[in-house]
Design a protein around this motif. Structure first.
Motif, short mmCIF file in Angstrom:
data_model
loop_
_atom_site.label_atom_id
_atom_site.label_comp_id
_atom_site.label_asym_id
_atom_site.label_seq_id
_atom_site.Cartn_x
_atom_site.Cartn_y
_atom_site.Cartn_z
N LEU A 248 -30.58 57.52 83.72
CA LEU A 248 -31.25 57.06 84.94
C LEU A 248 -32.72 57.47 84.97
CD1 LEU A 248 -28.50 57.79 87.64
CD2 LEU A 248 -29.09 55.59 86.60
N LYS B 213 -30.52 57.55 90.93
CA LYS B 213 -31.14 58.72 90.32
C LYS B 213 -31.27 59.86 91.31
CE LYS B 213 -35.42 60.23 88.06
NZ LYS B 213 -36.76 59.81 87.57
N SER C 245 -24.12 48.84 82.86
CA SER C 245 -23.13 49.88 83.09
C SER C 245 -23.46 51.07 82.21
CB SER C 245 -21.72 49.35 82.77
OG SER C 245 -21.66 48.89 81.46
N LEU C 246 -23.88 52.16 82.82
CA LEU C 246 -24.26 53.35 82.07
C LEU C 246 -23.04 54.10 81.58
CD1 LEU C 246 -27.09 54.59 84.40
CD2 LEU C 246 -27.39 53.83 82.07
N SER D 175 -28.83 47.97 93.97
CA SER D 175 -28.65 47.96 92.52
C SER D 175 -27.69 46.86 92.07
CB SER D 175 -28.14 49.32 92.03
OG SER D 175 -26.93 49.66 92.66
N LEU E 35 -23.83 57.95 89.05
CA LEU E 35 -24.09 57.13 87.87
C LEU E 35 -23.56 55.72 88.05
CD1 LEU E 35 -23.50 59.29 84.67
CD2 LEU E 35 -25.58 58.16 85.39
N HIS F 181 -25.93 53.83 89.96
CA HIS F 181 -27.28 53.85 89.39
C HIS F 181 -28.28 54.51 90.33
CE1 HIS F 181 -26.50 50.33 86.35
NE2 HIS F 181 -25.46 51.12 86.50
N THR G 135 -31.90 52.84 79.60
CA THR G 135 -31.53 53.05 80.99
C THR G 135 -31.47 51.75 81.77
OG1 THR G 135 -33.86 53.38 81.55
CG2 THR G 135 -32.56 55.34 81.01
#
Length: 386
Positions: A349, A287, A336-337, A164, A282, A285, A332
């Motif tokens: 995600l 899921k 940066s979530l 990622s 998270l 990243h 998504t």
């Protein structure tokens, strides 16, 4: 290096069988790091210089010839880690364009990530010293800490990019005695927006129901689980047990509680463990890991019939979706979530929050009959916002 009084010299060569087809001599220094890809060779030296070599664009290294493609790059210290990553992408003309990135770590703890091809430039830079200092401080008693004692600092075990595109750092303690709190290996991920290291894996949750130093193929196959397996296996001493690094200490000694409180210690340790894994999933990243730990988190709350935290989790998922889904589009693909419990997006995600309640939380709650009334309440809420 040469003998005492002589000049240091490094030789880089290309051979075909027993025949040397090309060589380059570097006077006044010696090689400390070396890496290559199909387009470039990178050599790092003790004096902090990086030498880059290229070859025939049509034949590649099979041509048996190289040449200095860039001027020597001078870094802030001796080169201790050097890696090249090559990939292809489509250009504006729909042609395939090679892209080469270079990661460099120097002896003073600084790291830099460069784009070498097609156009040399700096992507970002930082230092690994905060992560190393954190491990040093956590490994010793305050009275025994010495800031100028290099033996107390951990060693750099690995630094690399994940799938990622996160920069992953793994540090290793050099302890010769008892294994320190956190384990021998600890994993960190660099947050480029905040310019700070995030600790994503260690052994601090040894009292959690879900912590184990024994590899388990039934666990998630996500990136976070892979890092955890690598880090925890290092804590497996010759007489390892489930509690790994704390096998010689009871919970009461570790947290200064009575023996009667050990059950509650395991309870909140498990909850904290799951929350930590959710946040780290998270950050990476991942899921698969997020779904895995959300399910375990809810399961532990259901086993204890912890209605307060169950209401909190469902409220964070459903209430946010209901109040903001009409105003904020799900995104998504951001680098940066946001925190999943503060996110106003319907998806995290790629996992729909309402689906998470329906397919993960409610099925786990149905396994505890004492939660039947609360389960029905959540089911009615789902119907109202669908």
């Amino acid at each position: 290096p040469g003998a005492s009084g002589s000049t240091s010299c490094s030789t880089l060569s290309i051979s075909r069988g027993s025949d040397v087809t090309w060589r380059d001599n570097l006077m006044g220094t010696h090689c400390t790091a070396l890496d290559a890809c199909s387009s470039l060779i990178a050599l790092g030296s003790y004096d902090g210089t990086i030498y880059l070599y290229s070859t025939s664009p049509s034949l590649g290294w099979i041509s048996g010839v190289g040449f200095r493609s860039h001027p020597p790059f001078v870094m802030s210290g001796s080169i201790v880690r050097l890696s090249l990553k090559e990939s292809e992408r489509k250009s504006s003309n729909d042609d395939k364009e090679k892209r080469v990135e270079m990661l460099v770590v120097t002896s003073d703890g600084a790291f830099s990530v460069f784009t070498i091809m097609p156009t040399p430039c700096l992507q970002f830079k930082g230092t690994i010293m905060p992560a190393m200092n954190q491990m040093r401080l956590s490994a010793t008693h305050r009275s025994a800490q010495k800031a100028d004692d290099p033996s107390m600092f951990p060693e750099l075990a690995r630094i690399m990019f994940t799938q990622s595109k996160q920069l992953l750092l793994i540090l290793c303690h050099k302890t010769k005695g008892n294994i320190p709190v956190g384990g021998l290996l600890q994993g960190f991920v660099y947050n480029r927006d905040m310019e700070i290291w995030m600790r994503v894996s260690d052994g601090r949750f040894m009292f959690s129901k879900f912590f184990s130093t024994v590899p388990n193929s039934k666990l998630s196959s996500g990136l976070l689980s892979k890092i955890d397996r690598s880090v925890r296996s290092s804590s497996n001493g010759s007489s390892s047990r489930r509690r790994g690094i704390a096998s010689d200490s009871s919970a009461s000694e570790m947290y200064y509680v009575n023996e009667d409180d050990e059950q509650s210690l395991q309870s909140f340790s498990t909850r904290c463990h799951c929350e930590d894994r959710l946040a780290c999933a998270l950050a990476l990243h991942s899921k698969q890991d997020f779904m895995h730990w959300l399910r375990l988190y809810v399961r532990s709350l259901c086993v204890e019939a912890n209605t307060v935290h169950l209401r909190l989790v469902v409220n964070m998922l459903l209430d946010r979706v209901e109040s903001t889904s009409s105003d904020v589009a799900a995104n998504t693909n951001t680098s940066s979530l946001p925190c999943w419990w503060l996110s106003s997006a319907e998806n995290v995600l790629g996992l729909n929050k309402k689906d998470a309640v329906e397919k993960i939380i409610i099925p786990e709650m149905t396994k505890n009959r004492s939660l039947q009334r609360l389960t029905n309440e959540f089911a009615r809420e789902l119907v109202l916002i669908t």
